[in-house]
Design a protein around this motif. Sequence first.
Motif, short mmCIF file in Angstrom:
data_model
loop_
_atom_site.label_atom_id
_atom_site.label_comp_id
_atom_site.label_asym_id
_atom_site.label_seq_id
_atom_site.Cartn_x
_atom_site.Cartn_y
_atom_site.Cartn_z
N ALA A 151 0.84 -1.21 0.00
CA ALA A 151 0.00 0.00 0.00
C ALA A 151 0.87 1.25 0.00
O ALA A 151 0.55 2.24 -0.68
CB ALA A 151 -0.92 -0.02 1.22
N ARG A 152 1.95 1.23 0.75
CA ARG A 152 2.82 2.40 0.80
C ARG A 152 3.42 2.72 -0.57
O ARG A 152 3.45 3.88 -0.99
CB ARG A 152 3.95 2.16 1.80
CG ARG A 152 3.55 2.25 3.26
CD ARG A 152 4.78 2.04 4.15
NE ARG A 152 4.47 2.12 5.56
CZ ARG A 152 5.37 2.00 6.53
NH1 ARG A 152 6.64 1.79 6.20
NH2 ARG A 152 5.01 2.08 7.80
N VAL A 153 3.92 1.71 -1.25
CA VAL A 153 4.63 1.98 -2.51
C VAL A 153 3.66 2.25 -3.66
O VAL A 153 4.06 2.84 -4.67
CB VAL A 153 5.57 0.81 -2.88
CG1 VAL A 153 6.62 0.62 -1.80
CG2 VAL A 153 4.81 -0.48 -3.13
N THR A 154 2.42 1.83 -3.54
CA THR A 154 1.45 2.07 -4.61
C THR A 154 0.55 3.26 -4.31
O THR A 154 -0.24 3.66 -5.17
CB THR A 154 0.58 0.83 -4.84
OG1 THR A 154 -0.10 0.48 -3.62
CG2 THR A 154 1.42 -0.35 -5.31
N GLY A 155 0.68 3.82 -3.09
CA GLY A 155 -0.13 4.97 -2.73
C GLY A 155 -1.58 4.67 -2.46
O GLY A 155 -2.42 5.57 -2.48
N THR A 156 -1.90 3.41 -2.16
CA THR A 156 -3.27 3.03 -1.84
C THR A 156 -3.46 3.03 -0.33
O THR A 156 -2.53 3.26 0.45
CB THR A 156 -3.59 1.63 -2.40
OG1 THR A 156 -2.63 0.68 -1.88
CG2 THR A 156 -3.50 1.63 -3.92
N ALA A 157 -4.69 2.77 0.08
CA ALA A 157 -5.04 2.83 1.51
C ALA A 157 -4.29 1.75 2.28
O ALA A 157 -4.27 0.58 1.89
CB ALA A 157 -6.54 2.65 1.69
N VAL A 158 -3.67 2.17 3.37
CA VAL A 158 -2.94 1.23 4.22
C VAL A 158 -3.94 0.47 5.09
O VAL A 158 -4.89 1.06 5.60
CB VAL A 158 -1.92 1.99 5.12
CG1 VAL A 158 -1.23 1.05 6.09
CG2 VAL A 158 -0.92 2.72 4.25
N PRO A 159 -3.77 -0.83 5.24
CA PRO A 159 -4.71 -1.60 6.07
C PRO A 159 -4.70 -1.13 7.51
O PRO A 159 -3.73 -0.53 7.98
CB PRO A 159 -4.20 -3.04 5.94
CG PRO A 159 -2.79 -2.94 5.47
CD PRO A 159 -2.72 -1.69 4.65
N GLY A 160 -5.78 -1.42 8.21
CA GLY A 160 -5.88 -1.05 9.61
C GLY A 160 -4.90 -1.82 10.47
O GLY A 160 -4.09 -2.60 9.97
N PRO A 161 -4.97 -1.64 11.78
CA PRO A 161 -4.03 -2.30 12.69
C PRO A 161 -4.07 -3.82 12.54
O PRO A 161 -5.10 -4.40 12.19
CB PRO A 161 -4.51 -1.88 14.08
CG PRO A 161 -5.27 -0.61 13.85
CD PRO A 161 -5.91 -0.76 12.51
N PHE A 162 -2.94 -4.45 12.80
CA PHE A 162 -2.85 -5.91 12.72
C PHE A 162 -3.79 -6.54 13.73
O PHE A 162 -3.83 -6.15 14.90
CB PHE A 162 -1.42 -6.36 13.00
CG PHE A 162 -1.27 -7.85 13.09
CD1 PHE A 162 -1.33 -8.65 11.95
CD2 PHE A 162 -1.08 -8.47 14.31
CE1 PHE A 162 -1.19 -10.02 12.03
CE2 PHE A 162 -0.93 -9.85 14.41
CZ PHE A 162 -1.00 -10.63 13.26
N ALA A 163 -4.53 -7.53 13.28
CA ALA A 163 -5.46 -8.26 14.16
C ALA A 163 -5.16 -9.75 14.00
O ALA A 163 -5.35 -10.32 12.93
CB ALA A 163 -6.90 -7.95 13.80
N TYR A 164 -4.72 -10.35 15.07
CA TYR A 164 -4.37 -11.78 15.03
C TYR A 164 -5.61 -12.65 15.11
O TYR A 164 -6.51 -12.41 15.92
CB TYR A 164 -3.43 -12.10 16.19
CG TYR A 164 -3.19 -13.58 16.41
CD1 TYR A 164 -2.58 -14.34 15.42
CD2 TYR A 164 -3.58 -14.20 17.59
CE1 TYR A 164 -2.36 -15.70 15.61
CE2 TYR A 164 -3.35 -15.55 17.79
CZ TYR A 164 -2.76 -16.30 16.80
OH TYR A 164 -2.54 -17.64 16.98
N ARG A 165 -5.67 -13.66 14.26
CA ARG A 165 -6.77 -14.63 14.27
C ARG A 165 -6.21 -15.97 14.74
O ARG A 165 -5.42 -16.60 14.02
CB ARG A 165 -7.37 -14.80 12.86
CG ARG A 165 -7.82 -13.49 12.24
CD ARG A 165 -8.32 -13.70 10.82
NE ARG A 165 -7.36 -14.42 9.98
CZ ARG A 165 -6.32 -13.84 9.41
NH1 ARG A 165 -6.07 -12.55 9.59
NH2 ARG A 165 -5.49 -14.55 8.64
N HIS A 166 -6.59 -16.36 15.92
CA HIS A 166 -6.07 -17.61 16.46
C HIS A 166 -6.74 -18.78 15.78
O HIS A 166 -7.97 -18.89 15.77
CB HIS A 166 -6.30 -17.69 17.97
CG HIS A 166 -5.57 -18.82 18.62
ND1 HIS A 166 -4.22 -19.03 18.49
CD2 HIS A 166 -6.02 -19.84 19.40
CE1 HIS A 166 -3.86 -20.10 19.16
NE2 HIS A 166 -4.93 -20.62 19.73
N GLU A 167 -5.94 -19.66 15.20
CA GLU A 167 -6.48 -20.78 14.43
C GLU A 167 -6.49 -22.09 15.20
O GLU A 167 -6.80 -23.14 14.64
CB GLU A 167 -5.67 -20.93 13.13
CG GLU A 167 -5.77 -19.71 12.23
CD GLU A 167 -4.94 -19.83 10.97
OE1 GLU A 167 -4.25 -20.87 10.82
OE2 GLU A 167 -4.99 -18.92 10.14
#
Length: 472
Positions: free
Chosen positions: A369-385
């Motif tokens: 997202a940074r290098v393409t200038g698009t929206a950066v994803p929100g904070p990291f959210a861990y999904r316990h599997e």
Amino acid sequence: MADLHPPEVTTASDRVPAPGEVRANGRRPRVVIAGAGFGGLQAAKALDGAPVEVIVVDRQNHHLFQPLLYQVATATLSPADIAWPIRAILRRQANATVLMAEVDGVDTARRELRAGAARIPYDQLILATGATHSYFGHDDWAGAAPGLKRIEDATTIRRRILLAFERAEMARSDDERRRLLTFVVVGGGPTGVEMAGAIVEIARKVLPPDFRLVDPRAARIVLVEAGPRILPAFPEDLSDYARRSLDSMGVEVATGVRVTACDMDGVSVALAEGVTPAAGSAIEGGRIPASTIIWGAGVVASPAGRWIEAPRDRAGRIQVGPDLSVPGHPEIFAIGDTAAVTGPEGRPVPGIAPAAKQMGDYVARVIRARVTGTAVPGPFAYRHEGDLATVGRRSAVVKRGGLKLTGFTGWAFWGIAHVYFLVGLRYRIAVAFKWLWDYLTLQRGARLITGTEKDGPVGQAVVPVAEEARRG
């Protein structure tokens, strides 16, 4: 001094580009990934096709599937079954380059990764350097009690386990034979539980037909855990099931007991402070003479946090921000066992493969997202599997959401899950076939004693071999 850039003319006006900015010479932003474990490799693969240059640096030339490393240590699988050349994995990724080098520092001002004499410039840096064994201030125990993090560790442990039986065949006394046939596993987490269960299977089911002067079934396997129960990350009912399974297999489980000393002749143990030993604990204190000790009691992060002078927790893991970047250094990310990350409900994200892969994938999306200038994803959210641990043949414990499995069903689920995460169809088929063959025949095909052992020669038998052989 080595530099991966071609020679460039620099002036006093040159500056370090901002994260994601294309340099004046038109070169694409460079993403350097230190470490090709689960997190680093996932990040590299997730950047396939992105407008960046990816450089993966690792001191080994292979990616290792650590969850099955204990099966190499107990002669079920060979190293080639669970490790694959990093170059082969990334060979079709045009924007990826692999370098085999040992990283020993980071120059944050110049944005360079240091690896001996080499300097590897970066625009974005991902620290995925993993963790190593923690002996809680007693690093001198490492020679006597190897941990299990690398292939070299697994082959060392395999050599010691198999040599113990070979030496017992030629033991000079009953006391020496008992010491040789005593195996102590320190730490009641998944690694310790799986190691203890695998060793008892070798001793009880695999080796007896092969020996004449000693009965491998006489082996004593002790699992020492300082906490009140084994598998503390699992629900208590699954932890209790695992303990009962180990008890039925013949493993002596000692909870509420800590190791106070460790050497080539055994371990000293004492009651853990503030912990009441569970009913039936095999040992409450004293000395356990043993020839083979395996350490699975804790880990400490790599020195990556010191390289960049980042805030760290007690285990040395870098305390990262919501986007897994290092405070004060938005161009540097830490993932996997290198990072201290808080998950749902404020709980620390566990140091397991699925968590590292999720972090690697997330950081790749942030960089893209940074290098393409698009929206950066929100904070990291861990999904316990879920949590899985095998106890032994036909026995495992599984917790996945509201699903709990034990026994053969849990063992089958554990096997399918691990085969699924192996790299490549050929390896999945090979490992599945070996497991099936071992299950049907009780054979271990990787029982080779290789390399050299530093803890002394085998010694001489006291009794005539021919006479003892006739007793069998």
